[in-house]
Design an enzyme around this catalytic site. Structure first.
Site, PDB file in Angstrom:
ATOM      1  N   PRO A 223      47.209 -11.114  52.454  1.00  8.02           N
ATOM      2  CA  PRO A 223      47.283 -11.253  53.704  1.00  8.02           C
ATOM      3  C   PRO A 223      46.052 -11.734  54.497  1.00  8.02           C
ATOM      4  O   PRO A 223      45.121 -10.986  54.908  1.00  8.02           O
ATOM      5  CB  PRO A 223      47.656  -9.900  54.102  1.00  8.02           C
ATOM      6  CG  PRO A 223      46.796  -8.935  52.983  1.00  8.02           C
ATOM      7  CD  PRO A 223      46.817  -9.817  51.967  1.00  8.02           C
ATOM      8  N   ASP A 396      40.388 -11.623  53.276  1.00  4.92           N
ATOM      9  CA  ASP A 396      41.544 -10.845  53.019  1.00  4.92           C
ATOM     10  C   ASP A 396      41.403  -9.489  53.884  1.00  4.92           C
ATOM     11  O   ASP A 396      40.723  -8.918  53.664  1.00  4.92           O
ATOM     12  CB  ASP A 396      41.452 -10.425  51.670  1.00  4.92           C
ATOM     13  CG  ASP A 396      42.596  -9.759  50.960  1.00  4.92           C
ATOM     14  OD1 ASP A 396      43.425  -9.160  51.714  1.00  4.92           O
ATOM     15  OD2 ASP A 396      42.939  -9.763  49.671  1.00  4.92           O
ATOM     16  N   HIS A 397      42.589  -9.425  54.664  1.00  9.98           N
ATOM     17  CA  HIS A 397      42.601  -8.411  55.755  1.00  9.98           C
ATOM     18  C   HIS A 397      42.835  -6.881  54.738  1.00  9.98           C
ATOM     19  O   HIS A 397      42.772  -5.919  55.440  1.00  9.98           O
ATOM     20  CB  HIS A 397      43.710  -8.358  56.729  1.00  9.98           C
ATOM     21  CG  HIS A 397      43.275  -8.390  57.890  1.00  9.98           C
ATOM     22  ND1 HIS A 397      42.648  -7.200  58.371  1.00  9.98           N
ATOM     23  CD2 HIS A 397      43.571  -8.914  59.091  1.00  9.98           C
ATOM     24  CE1 HIS A 397      42.485  -7.289  59.890  1.00  9.98           C
ATOM     25  NE2 HIS A 397      42.854  -8.510  60.036  1.00  9.98           N
ATOM     26  N   ARG A 398      43.087  -7.137  53.631  1.00 14.83           N
ATOM     27  CA  ARG A 398      43.147  -5.637  52.678  1.00 14.83           C
ATOM     28  C   ARG A 398      41.776  -5.068  52.682  1.00 14.83           C
ATOM     29  O   ARG A 398      41.901  -3.897  52.511  1.00 14.83           O
ATOM     30  CB  ARG A 398      44.076  -5.969  51.498  1.00 14.83           C
ATOM     31  CG  ARG A 398      45.411  -6.352  51.555  1.00 14.83           C
ATOM     32  CD  ARG A 398      45.974  -6.475  50.255  1.00 14.83           C
ATOM     33  NE  ARG A 398      45.225  -7.733  49.568  1.00 14.83           N
ATOM     34  CZ  ARG A 398      45.483  -8.227  48.441  1.00 14.83           C
ATOM     35  NH1 ARG A 398      46.502  -7.634  47.572  1.00 14.83           N
ATOM     36  NH2 ARG A 398      44.759  -9.333  47.771  1.00 14.83           N
TER      37      ARG A 398
END
Length: 426
Positions: A223, A396-398
């Site tokens: 994401p 990566d938004h994680r």
């Protein structure tokens, strides 16, 4: 007639089980020496040359350009040197049979190896090879490549070297005397959906398949989010010029950028790691292997400067130049192509300002640098012409939120705008 030995495609490492033959560097009837490259093969990692473990006359090529060979399957059969040169062949084989593809046999004083003069190799092979007047005696890969590129039939070339060896001047003479080849026109198949004729069909190589797989996986699993900033790089260019002397070119612009990126990753380690989905853990690396996107004739590759955090700007410059040269020549190792922990993409070299790049899975971020051009900019309340560029970070938004990503991007941007101060702290 001399005995034959069949060379099987060796273990390529990195879990690779097959390779595609890009092109043969020899033909049936050619003379090869130990460690002479016989083929270029492409794996999912890189393009490498395969060296021969035997000296002799090429008897058979097992496969054509574009075909795939499995590890452990026949690649080439060679009529090896006869008993009179058996001792020499065994010494050569002992040092060459198990070398890593693309590296050849390392020379060292303690190896106990000795090389027979090239003329002796030629004479020995000619004496013991099958008696036929059509054998083209060629050892040099450069001579073979010149002939192939110019579509010269080596069987029709008379060698002027020792024992009838075909040398460079012979091929150059043949090229000078050949007539221009006629271009054959072909009509492509009409594609049903569009009604347009197909211009060409290009097989997807193992390398391109690997790239496609990595990029597709990145899009499926990560994401991603993108943030960017315009940066005044005027001072950066000035510092770069100040490091030049009459005898020292100094570190290049990309090396200075890389040094600031590495410093930023030390401050924001969340962007220098990977997501362990099997254990539901976010992993951060202790150190940086800085990947550098490079465009080559075979496509985009991302070799990495290993332990970039231990290098100065000058050290980074040396490694960047070495990797760039290796990428251009197709000599990158599988490890160099797969060990990166973060990627720096200088797409400004293509003359573009920005790009929404795709993260190089399993990494979690990629920083892009656009072209540096003159633009109007406000400095101390006054309009001025400055050297502007754009930095864009895809992350990566994680692994982090926008605040962390923005903090890293701002750190690098500030270093670009005040490079002397940044370098003093590194």
């Amino acid at each position: 007639m001399s005995a034959t030995q069949t060379f099987l495609l060796p273990d390529l490492g990195e879990g690779l089980t097959e390779a595609e033959i890009v092109r043969w560097l020899v033909e049936v009837g050619d003379v090869v020496a130990v460690d002479a490259p016989v083929a270029e093969v492409e794996t999912a990692k890189s393009i490498v040359e395969v060296p021969s473990p035997y000296a002799g006359v090429v008897a058979e090529l097992h496969g054509t350009a574009g075909s795939t060979v499995d590890v452990g399957k026949p690649l080439i059969t060679i009529g090896v040197l006869a008993p009179a040169a058996e001792t020499y062949r065994e010494e050569e084989k002992a040092g060459s049979g198990n070398v890593l593809i693309g590296y050849g046999t390392p020379e060292s004083a303690g190896s106990g190896r000795r090389r027979m003069p090239r003329s002796t190799v030629v004479e020995s092979v000619v004496e013991k090879a099958p008696a036929r007047s059509t054998v083209p005696l060629v050892i040099s890969p450069l001579v073979r490549r010149m002939a192939k590129d110019a579509k010269i039939d080596l069987h029709a070339v008379t060698g002027s070297g020792a024992g009838g060896l075909i040398v460079r001047r012979d091929v150059e003479a043949a090229i000078a005397g050949q007539k221009p080849a006629l271009v054959e026109e072909t009509v492509g198949t009409v594609e049903s959906r569009t009604g347009l004729a197909e211009l060409r069909r290009i097989p997807v190589s193992g390398f391109r398949k690997a790239v496609a797989s990595t990029l597709s996986r990145s899009r499926r699993e990560i994401p991603e989010a993108t943030t960017w900033v315009d940066v005044d790089a005027t001072a950066l260019l000035e510092v770069r010029e100040s490091l030049r002397t009459a005898t020292d070119a100094g570190p290049g612009l990309l090396a200075l950028m890389a040094r600031f990126v590495v410093a930023g990753l030390k401050k924001y380690p969340e962007l220098n790691g990977f997501v362990d989905t099997e254990r539901d853990e976010l992993v951060q690396y202790d150190g940086v292997n800085l990947g550098l996107a490079a465009q080559t004739e075979r496509g985009l590759v991302v070799p990495a400067v290993a332990d970039a955090h231990l290098l100065t700007a000058r050290g980074l410059d040396r490694e960047i130049r070495r990797l760039t040269s290796a990428a251009r020549d197709g000599k990158l190792t599988p490890h160099e192509l797969s060990c990166g922990s973060f990627t720096l993409n200088n797409y400004g070299s293509f003359g573009v300002d920005g790009s929404a790049a795709i993260i190089n899975h399993p990494q979690v971020a990629i920083l892009g640098v656009g072209r540096i051009i003159d633009r109007p900019w406000v400095v101390d309340g006054q309009l001025a012409v400055r050297k502007l560029t754009q930095l864009s970070l895809v992350f990566d938004h994680r692994v982090c939120d926008g605040g962390t990503a923005a903090g890293f991007l701002r750190f690098v941007a500030d270093a670009f705008e005040s490079p002397a101060s940044a370098l003093a702290d590194l």
